[in-house]
Motif scaffolding. Sequence first.
Motif, PDB file in Angstrom:
ATOM      1  N   LYS A   1     -19.031  -9.085  12.080  1.00 51.52           N
ATOM      2  CA  LYS A   1     -18.655  -7.800  11.501  1.00 51.52           C
ATOM      3  C   LYS A   1     -19.890  -6.898  11.359  1.00 51.52           C
ATOM      4  CE  LYS A   1     -15.783  -6.040   7.772  1.00 51.52           C
ATOM      5  NZ  LYS A   1     -15.041  -6.371   6.575  1.00 51.52           N
ATOM      6  N   GLU A   2     -21.001  -7.478  10.921  1.00 46.49           N
ATOM      7  CA  GLU A   2     -22.238  -6.713  10.800  1.00 46.49           C
ATOM      8  C   GLU A   2     -22.729  -6.233  12.159  1.00 46.49           C
ATOM      9  OE1 GLU A   2     -25.296  -8.792   8.652  1.00 46.49           O
ATOM     10  OE2 GLU A   2     -24.007  -9.093   6.927  1.00 46.49           O
TER      11      GLU A   2
ATOM     12  N   ARG B   1     -20.646  -3.287  13.311  1.00 44.68           N
ATOM     13  CA  ARG B   1     -20.996  -2.090  12.555  1.00 44.68           C
ATOM     14  C   ARG B   1     -22.295  -1.490  13.076  1.00 44.68           C
ATOM     15  NH1 ARG B   1     -22.433  -3.184   6.695  1.00 44.68           N
ATOM     16  NH2 ARG B   1     -24.167  -4.006   7.861  1.00 44.68           N
TER      17      ARG B   1
ATOM     18  N   GLN C   1     -22.842   2.211  14.871  1.00 45.58           N
ATOM     19  CA  GLN C   1     -23.805   3.194  14.386  1.00 45.58           C
ATOM     20  C   GLN C   1     -24.786   3.590  15.476  1.00 45.58           C
ATOM     21  OE1 GLN C   1     -25.506   1.417  10.887  1.00 45.58           O
ATOM     22  NE2 GLN C   1     -23.817   2.073   9.568  1.00 45.58           N
TER      23      GLN C   1
END
Length: 154
Positions: free
Chosen positions: A24-25, A28, A32
């Motif tokens: 998930k990180e 993300r 970005q």
Amino acid sequence: MGRAQETFGKKENEKKRLKKRKEKEEKRDERQANAKKGQNLEDMLAYVDENGNISATPPDPTKKREIKTEDIQIGVTKREDMEDEDPIRTGTVTFFNESKGYGFIKDSQTQESVFVHVNGLVDRIKENDKVAFEVEMGHKGPSAVRVKLAPAAV
């Protein structure tokens, strides 16, 4: 009292949870990094061409047409001179169910089928009768009212 022991299943669940958090990180961070910050105004604009289609290129000014605001019609055009028509129509009963109290009349002019309910009858009717009637808009469309047997059939 003894301490709770970690079982194989608990260790596996913990590994799955940590792996999911890490994925998930990473997603993300990737979002970005790929985000288009600082787009200029030209990249964000959309244009409408002469046919009303959305495009990325500006319309050709030579194909521009002037339209008067009074020529624009929104909605359905009004039916004018509706009172000129004879409100009494004639037709033939194509179907009538006396026990249920409804049927259909085929209009002799327009050949369209018009719903008739027993509440709209003046005379008693049956299938294949020639009738005179008026049309009013009901809940679900045109409905025949004031239905009487045609003078020739009496």
